[in-house]
Design an enzyme around this catalytic site. Structure first.
Site, PDB file in Angstrom:
ATOM      1  N   LYS A  51       0.845  -1.204   0.000  1.00  0.00           N
ATOM      2  CA  LYS A  51       0.000   0.000   0.000  1.00  0.00           C
ATOM      3  C   LYS A  51       0.880   1.253   0.000  1.00  0.00           C
ATOM      4  O   LYS A  51       0.584   2.239  -0.671  1.00  0.00           O
ATOM      5  CB  LYS A  51      -0.919   0.009   1.227  1.00  0.00           C
ATOM      6  CG  LYS A  51      -1.979  -1.072   1.194  1.00  0.00           C
ATOM      7  CD  LYS A  51      -2.947  -0.963   2.373  1.00  0.00           C
ATOM      8  CE  LYS A  51      -3.920  -2.131   2.362  1.00  0.00           C
ATOM      9  NZ  LYS A  51      -4.831  -2.152   3.504  1.00  0.00           N
ATOM     10  N   ARG A  56     -18.032   8.840   3.397  1.00  0.00           N
ATOM     11  CA  ARG A  56     -18.721   7.682   2.816  1.00  0.00           C
ATOM     12  C   ARG A  56     -17.902   7.180   1.650  1.00  0.00           C
ATOM     13  O   ARG A  56     -17.482   7.982   0.803  1.00  0.00           O
ATOM     14  CB  ARG A  56     -20.113   8.098   2.302  1.00  0.00           C
ATOM     15  CG  ARG A  56     -21.062   8.560   3.378  1.00  0.00           C
ATOM     16  CD  ARG A  56     -22.201   9.370   2.785  1.00  0.00           C
ATOM     17  NE  ARG A  56     -21.695  10.555   2.081  1.00  0.00           N
ATOM     18  CZ  ARG A  56     -22.458  11.368   1.352  1.00  0.00           C
ATOM     19  NH1 ARG A  56     -23.738  11.131   1.226  1.00  0.00           N
ATOM     20  NH2 ARG A  56     -21.942  12.420   0.745  1.00  0.00           N
ATOM     21  N   GLU A  57     -17.647   5.883   1.609  1.00  0.00           N
ATOM     22  CA  GLU A  57     -16.936   5.334   0.462  1.00  0.00           C
ATOM     23  C   GLU A  57     -17.737   5.652  -0.790  1.00  0.00           C
ATOM     24  O   GLU A  57     -18.961   5.605  -0.783  1.00  0.00           O
ATOM     25  CB  GLU A  57     -16.743   3.827   0.612  1.00  0.00           C
ATOM     26  CG  GLU A  57     -15.682   3.495   1.644  1.00  0.00           C
ATOM     27  CD  GLU A  57     -15.530   2.003   1.886  1.00  0.00           C
ATOM     28  OE1 GLU A  57     -15.842   1.200   1.001  1.00  0.00           O
ATOM     29  OE2 GLU A  57     -15.093   1.661   3.000  1.00  0.00           O
ATOM     30  N   ALA A 110     -35.433   1.047   0.199  1.00  0.00           N
ATOM     31  CA  ALA A 110     -35.648  -0.370   0.497  1.00  0.00           C
ATOM     32  C   ALA A 110     -34.800  -1.204  -0.454  1.00  0.00           C
ATOM     33  O   ALA A 110     -34.526  -0.793  -1.579  1.00  0.00           O
ATOM     34  CB  ALA A 110     -37.119  -0.709   0.306  1.00  0.00           C
ATOM     35  N   LYS A 169     -21.878  -1.133  -2.192  1.00  0.00           N
ATOM     36  CA  LYS A 169     -22.689  -0.017  -2.692  1.00  0.00           C
ATOM     37  C   LYS A 169     -22.014   0.528  -3.952  1.00  0.00           C
ATOM     38  O   LYS A 169     -20.869   0.161  -4.233  1.00  0.00           O
ATOM     39  CB  LYS A 169     -22.882   1.069  -1.641  1.00  0.00           C
ATOM     40  CG  LYS A 169     -21.617   1.796  -1.237  1.00  0.00           C
ATOM     41  CD  LYS A 169     -22.000   2.943  -0.322  1.00  0.00           C
ATOM     42  CE  LYS A 169     -20.805   3.800   0.010  1.00  0.00           C
ATOM     43  NZ  LYS A 169     -21.122   4.938   0.827  1.00  0.00           N
ATOM     44  N   THR A 199     -13.239   4.205  14.073  1.00  0.00           N
ATOM     45  CA  THR A 199     -14.466   4.132  14.881  1.00  0.00           C
ATOM     46  C   THR A 199     -14.179   3.241  16.086  1.00  0.00           C
ATOM     47  O   THR A 199     -13.852   2.062  15.922  1.00  0.00           O
ATOM     48  CB  THR A 199     -15.615   3.556  14.036  1.00  0.00           C
ATOM     49  OG1 THR A 199     -15.767   4.382  12.882  1.00  0.00           O
ATOM     50  CG2 THR A 199     -16.915   3.507  14.818  1.00  0.00           C
ATOM     51  N   CYS A 219     -18.690  -0.859   7.856  1.00  0.00           N
ATOM     52  CA  CYS A 219     -19.040  -0.010   9.005  1.00  0.00           C
ATOM     53  C   CYS A 219     -20.366  -0.368   9.678  1.00  0.00           C
ATOM     54  O   CYS A 219     -20.370  -0.796  10.832  1.00  0.00           O
ATOM     55  CB  CYS A 219     -19.049   1.450   8.585  1.00  0.00           C
ATOM     56  SG  CYS A 219     -17.407   2.044   8.169  1.00  0.00           S
TER      57      CYS A 219
HETATM   58  P1  NAD Z   1      -8.950  -0.567   6.294  1.00  0.00           P
HETATM   59  O1  NAD Z   1      -8.859  -1.976   6.699  1.00  0.00           O
HETATM   60  O2  NAD Z   1      -9.176  -0.207   4.863  1.00  0.00           O
HETATM   61  O3  NAD Z   1      -7.632   0.202   6.761  1.00  0.00           O
HETATM   62  C1  NAD Z   1      -6.945  -0.036   7.957  1.00  0.00           C
HETATM   63  C2  NAD Z   1      -5.463   0.034   7.649  1.00  0.00           C
HETATM   64  O4  NAD Z   1      -4.714  -0.028   8.850  1.00  0.00           O
HETATM   65  C3  NAD Z   1      -4.986  -1.144   6.784  1.00  0.00           C
HETATM   66  O5  NAD Z   1      -4.360  -0.651   5.615  1.00  0.00           O
HETATM   67  C4  NAD Z   1      -3.993  -1.883   7.690  1.00  0.00           C
HETATM   68  O6  NAD Z   1      -2.944  -2.472   6.979  1.00  0.00           O
HETATM   69  C5  NAD Z   1      -3.531  -0.753   8.581  1.00  0.00           C
HETATM   70  N1  NAD Z   1      -2.916  -1.175   9.845  1.00  0.00           N
HETATM   71  C6  NAD Z   1      -3.324  -2.137  10.697  1.00  0.00           C
HETATM   72  N2  NAD Z   1      -2.472  -2.213  11.743  1.00  0.00           N
HETATM   73  C7  NAD Z   1      -1.528  -1.267  11.555  1.00  0.00           C
HETATM   74  C8  NAD Z   1      -0.384  -0.851  12.277  1.00  0.00           C
HETATM   75  N3  NAD Z   1      -0.038  -1.435  13.424  1.00  0.00           N
HETATM   76  N4  NAD Z   1       0.365   0.142  11.790  1.00  0.00           N
HETATM   77  C9  NAD Z   1       0.032   0.734  10.623  1.00  0.00           C
HETATM   78  N5  NAD Z   1      -1.033   0.386   9.884  1.00  0.00           N
HETATM   79  C10 NAD Z   1      -1.808  -0.600  10.337  1.00  0.00           C
HETATM   80  O7  NAD Z   1     -10.102   0.077   7.184  1.00  0.00           O
HETATM   81  P2  NAD Z   1     -10.919   1.423   6.904  1.00  0.00           P
HETATM   82  O8  NAD Z   1     -12.132   1.124   6.107  1.00  0.00           O
HETATM   83  O9  NAD Z   1      -9.985   2.487   6.462  1.00  0.00           O
HETATM   84  O10 NAD Z   1     -11.417   1.749   8.378  1.00  0.00           O
HETATM   85  C11 NAD Z   1     -10.545   2.197   9.383  1.00  0.00           C
HETATM   86  C12 NAD Z   1     -11.360   2.694  10.563  1.00  0.00           C
HETATM   87  O11 NAD Z   1     -12.173   3.800  10.177  1.00  0.00           O
HETATM   88  C13 NAD Z   1     -12.330   1.658  11.128  1.00  0.00           C
HETATM   89  O12 NAD Z   1     -12.436   1.838  12.515  1.00  0.00           O
HETATM   90  C14 NAD Z   1     -13.648   2.009  10.462  1.00  0.00           C
HETATM   91  O13 NAD Z   1     -14.756   1.606  11.217  1.00  0.00           O
HETATM   92  C15 NAD Z   1     -13.551   3.521  10.419  1.00  0.00           C
HETATM   93  N6  NAD Z   1     -14.320   4.167   9.363  1.00  0.00           N
HETATM   94  C16 NAD Z   1     -14.399   3.604   8.133  1.00  0.00           C
HETATM   95  C17 NAD Z   1     -15.109   4.240   7.122  1.00  0.00           C
HETATM   96  C18 NAD Z   1     -15.224   3.630   5.756  1.00  0.00           C
HETATM   97  O14 NAD Z   1     -16.093   4.058   4.991  1.00  0.00           O
HETATM   98  N7  NAD Z   1     -14.394   2.668   5.402  1.00  0.00           N
HETATM   99  C19 NAD Z   1     -15.739   5.473   7.387  1.00  0.00           C
HETATM  100  C20 NAD Z   1     -15.627   6.028   8.640  1.00  0.00           C
HETATM  101  C21 NAD Z   1     -14.914   5.370   9.629  1.00  0.00           C
END
Ligand code: NAD
Length: 434
Positions: free
Chosen positions: A35, A154-155, A252, A320, A121, A260
């Site tokens: 990444k 939002r993704e 619906a 989605k 979160t 999430c």
């Molecule tokens: P994700 O899995 O895409 O990303 C998490 C990243 O953290 C990964 O790339 C992983 O390799 C990295 N990671 C894990 N351990 C690590 C470490 N020790 N050091 C460095 N990097 C590390 O997850 P995401 O969708 O980005 O979600 C992350 C958080 O944000 C979650 O808590 C999620 O609930 C919240 N969130 C997500 C969204 C969404 O739409 N995806 C929106 C709002 C909040």
């Protein structure tokens, strides 16, 4: 002020790029080298409209960089945004092990004051655990703060959500932490709500669970519509005119998915139950959502009777539209059910096919990945719509009908007008409408 982003997944990458776009000096770090390698070369590992261009632009300007060296990033940053995953554990609670791991790393590399910001979160009271962990493992008397700044992007529209947020929630205890965060989000000062940390943490879980609840509510109404002469699209429209209700999140369909809502509603349920609160309201929303898959598979059976050996086109794999994310996508469960029934499937999605191949490898005899909707529909006994991509709304249904074996559509997202599709000669099933 130097900002370090820990975890460059969907949230972290957008946050890194977004904060650099706001003019800050940002370094993103992740444990997955690939990444970091891709991001350093200006390539995003996720599909998110507009992110690529903005990543390239800020890399070129020199205020955005990426490193796989977490220790170095911590040492050189004043503010650290924790964006690691908080996935669901078996009992429904959030797995906080990545957050704990990062907290220990921060402690080990605490060379000067740092503000640690939870963007992931997290359950209410997490900041207390982060603070305790850093205090336990740090080797010096150096001061630090922990704050909460939950992410609401939002993704699919993450870039514009980040750059045009409807609110910035800042949960902080000290004036120093508040001032730093206010400075970072100076551009959005008219939208900042400062709270204590528990409140900020809870706002995120409460928001996501409420939205999930709204979706389950309209899906419950869709069942009522199917058993009467009511039409769920019009019920939703009629409800949505009321400003106290609003029109959004009243679609619906096959229910909510993604990384999430399903996990957040369960995490909040567990948090509440651990606090001795009856959380049945949220449990029911989750149950209604899970039930969408079996209700939909029953519709397919109603149309095809026997599913064994039937050729079924599955359009839409991402959870989605406008994303390649298939985490907790309804498509995965529908496909599993149909494979169990012995159907042959042709899958198509504009962006999520590569991710799906990791769940259902191409070699699997019962499925085939098609290059287009039309190819998926070829010789099919039925066509399923699982995700409402715009591309599907624009399909030439006459052409689709010509290539199908039987003109049957089972629309899980109410993409089409029943009258129009039926006039073209399709047998058409949708959600909560006749
Ligand atoms: P994700 O899995 O895409 O990303 C998490 C990243 O953290 C990964 O790339 C992983 O390799 C990295 N990671 C894990 N351990 C690590 C470490 N020790 N050091 C460095 N990097 C590390 O997850 P995401 O969708 O980005 O979600 C992350 C958080 O944000 C979650 O808590 C999620 O609930 C919240 N969130 C997500 C969204 C969404 O739409 N995806 C929106 C709002 C909040």
């Amino acid at each position: 002020m130097k900002i370090g982003i820990i975890g460059t997944g969907y949230v972290g990458l957008v946050t890194a790029v977004g904060l650099s776009e706001l003019g800050h000096e940002v370094t993103g770090t992740d444990i997955v080298e690939e990444k970091i390698d891709m991001a350093s070369r200006g390539i995003t590992h996720i599909y998110e409209p507009g992110l690529d261009q903005m990543l390239k632009k800020n890399l070129k300007q020199g205020n955005l960089s990426f490193s796989s060296n977490l220790n170095k990033t911590i040492l050189s940053s004043d503010v650290l945004f924790v964006c690691v995953g908080t996935p669901q554990r078996e009992d429904g609670s959030a797995d906080m092990s990545f957050v704990e791991e990062v907290s220990r790393k921060v402690a080990e590399n605490l060379n000067a004051y740092k503000l640690v910001v939870e963007k992931s979160t997290v359950p209410v009271k997490t900041s207390m655990w982060i603070k305790r962990t850093i205090s336990l493992y740090k080797k010096s008397e150096i001061d630090f703060d922990v704050a909460s700044n939950p992410e609401f992007l939002r993704e699919g529209s993450a870039v514009s959500d980040f750059l045009n947020p409807d609110r910035i929630i800042l949960g902080a205890e000290t004036d120093k932490a508040k001032d730093i965060l206010k400075k970072i989000y100076e551009k959005f000062k008219d939208r900042i709500l400062i709270t204590n940390i528990d409140t900020a943490e809870l706002i995120k879980h409460a928001s996501n669970s409420f939205l999930a609840l709204k979706i389950s509510y309209i899906n419950l109404m869709s069942e009522m519509c199917e058993k009467t002469e009511a039409d769920v699209e019009q019920v939703a429209k009629g409800m949505g005119f009321d400003p106290r209700i609003g029109p959004l999140f009243l679609r619906a369909g096959l229910g909510y998915g993604g990384s999430c809502f399903p996990k957040d509603i369960r995490a909040l349920t567990k948090i509440g139950e651990d606090l001795g609160i009856n959380m049945n309201l949220l449990k029911e929303a989750d149950r209604i959502n899970l039930e969408r898959i079996s209700v939909y598979v029953e519709k397919i059976k109603k149309a095809l009777w026997i599913l064994k050996d039937k050729k079924i086109a599955v359009l839409g794999l991402s959870f989605k539209p406008e994303t390649d994310d298939i985490r907790e996508a309804p498509s995965v469960k529908v496909i599993q059910e149909l494979i169990k029934e012995g159907s042959f499937l042709r899958l198509y999605d504009p962006k999520a096919m590569e991710n799906m191949k990791e769940v259902f490898p191409e070699e699997q005899p019962q499925l085939l990945y098609a290059k287009s909707s039309y190819e998926a529909a070829k010789d099919a006994n039925a066509l399923l719509f699982i995700t409402e991509w715009d591309e599907f709304k624009k399909l030439d249904l006459r052409k689709v009908k010509e290539v199908m074996a039987n003109p049957i559509i089972i629309d899980g997202r109410n993409i089409f007008e029943p009258v129009t599709v039926r006039e073209l000669g399709f047998e058409y099933y949708s959600i909560g409408r006749k």
